[in-house]
Design an enzyme around this catalytic site. Structure first.
Site, PDB file in Angstrom:
ATOM      1  N   GLU A  77      -7.992   2.096  11.103  1.00  0.00           N
ATOM      2  CA  GLU A  77      -8.736   2.297  12.369  1.00  0.00           C
ATOM      3  C   GLU A  77      -8.041   3.367  13.236  1.00  0.00           C
ATOM      4  O   GLU A  77      -8.699   4.259  13.783  1.00  0.00           O
ATOM      5  CB  GLU A  77      -8.784   0.952  13.080  1.00  0.00           C
ATOM      6  N   LYS A 109      -5.966  -7.393   7.458  1.00  0.00           N
ATOM      7  CA  LYS A 109      -6.401  -6.941   8.792  1.00  0.00           C
ATOM      8  C   LYS A 109      -5.408  -5.940   9.378  1.00  0.00           C
ATOM      9  O   LYS A 109      -5.787  -4.990  10.069  1.00  0.00           O
ATOM     10  CB  LYS A 109      -6.589  -8.146   9.736  1.00  0.00           C
TER      11      LYS A 109
END
Ligand SMILES: NC(=O)C1=CN([C@@H]2O[C@H](COP(=O)(O)OP(=O)(O)OC[C@H]3O[C@@H](n4cnc5c(N)ncnc54)[C@H](O)[C@@H]3O)[C@@H](O)[C@H]2O)C=CC1
Ligand SMILES: O=C(CO)[C@H](O)[C@H](O)COP(=O)(O)O
Length: 298
Positions: free
Chosen positions: A176, A169
């Site tokens: 991102e 993550k």
């Protein structure tokens, strides 16, 4: 299955609703009494404290933490210390630093699953993408809950041992940042270039079949529709930054070059100088789009 959920903010409440919708029983606790009352109205059983939540779960407790990363996770685990044993499973669905998750997995008596969660509050309807680290038996045991919280069986997987879920993550968030930065720069060029363009129309056109279509690009389209072609009063200031910092630190430690991820992080820190860059104003608005994070306004 019966699941205890601690932390009923933007993300935890979605976990509760999706697990309830799938027919499971849910016990909830949050330091915010109103959040507990709201979840109880939706069908969850309220608890007065973490100890009360653990008590009402009985044997083989399954507990999902969805509190802010850092001290709140350790505080919740301290309260569960002595209350949980090796038949119990704790999931940390927040954005914890992976090395903290390895430490916590070693120090808690329960099986510990570090679960990277992607999709943000805006992903409530679709379900999340879940990247899980920790013991295989615990992952399998929690699979009905992961099926409910994720988009479905393909929306979650076990990445590997303790820490690996939050590690994946962390890198996801580095990507991102870079994607937001690249869309921001492209639209900055279009906004200040030689044609007078409708940026919402550009984003919509790109989202229909273009190589660079994506959910973040759909959120660009939404941002131009809701804020206007010039992003209105969205300030040139992008908050957050911790997960991107960890990603770059890890890349430096592993001696793996990640210039784009680093540049995106540097741009975000640069935004704190407040010099009005369009790319950063769009990045700030996109954080609202997926995460419902506050947008600093001029
Ligand atoms: N918002 C987003 O887009 C995403 C957030 N995350 C992560 O999920 C976690 C939760 O995020 P959000 O729901 O957005 O935060 P939030 O701030 O909306 O909710 C956090 C909740 O935890 C409660 N809380 C804090 N300390 C507590 C404690 N000691 N005991 C019980 N409750 C406590 C707060 O009262 C609040 O209701 C964070 O680690 C965040 O980084 C992960 C993916 C996406
Ligand atoms: O994990 C997320 C999305 O995937 C959260 O929205 C996170 O808060 C984003 O990171 P930052 O706050 O540094 O922008």
């Amino acid at each position: 299955m019966e699941l205890g959920v601690i932390g009923l903010g933007r993300m935890g409440r979605i976990v509760v609703d999706r697990v309830l919708d799938d027919g499971h029983d849910v016990v909830v606790f949050d330091i915010d009494e109103e959040a507990v009352a709201d979840a109880a109205d939706a069908g969850a059983r309220p608890a007065d404290s973490i100890a009360d939540l653990a008590d009402s779960l009985g044997e083989e407790k399954r507990i999902w933490l969805m509190v802010p990363a850092g001290d709140p996770v350790d505080a919740a685990l301290d309260e569960l210390d002595g209350v949980v044993d090796d038949a119990d499973v704790i999931v940390d669905g927040g954005n914890s630093y992976f090395e903290d998750s390895v430490r916590r997995a070693e120090s808690t008596d329960a099986a510990y699953l570090d679960c990277g969660t992607s999709g943000g509050p805006a992903g409530a309807e679709l379900g999340f993408s879940l990247m899980v680290g920790g013991p295989e038996w615990a992952y399998e045991e929690l699979t009905p809950v992961f099926d409910a919280v994720a988009t479905g069986p393909d929306g979650h997987d076990r990445m590997g041992p303790a820490g690996s879920g939050h590690y994946v993550k962390m890198v996801h968030n580095g990507v991102e940042y870079a994607l937001m930065q690249t869309y921001g720069e492209g639209f900055e060029l279009l906004a200040n270039g030689r044609y007078d363009l409708d940026l919402e129309a550009v984003a919509r056109t790109w989202n229909n079949g273009a190589v660079i279509r994506s959910w973040l690009l759909e959120l660009c389209e939404e941002a131009f529709r809701e804020e206007g072609n010039d992003l209105g009063d969205v300030a040139d200031r992008v908050e957050g930054g911790s997960t991107g910092t960890w990603t770059v630190q890890e890349a430096l430690e592993q001696e793996i070059p990640v210039p784009l991820l680093y540049q995106a992080l540097a741009e975000r820190f640069g935004s704190r100088a407040d010099d009005g860059r369009f790319s950063r104003r769009l990045a700030s608005r996109l954080r609202y789009g997926f995460g419902r994070h506050d947008v600093p306004r001029r």
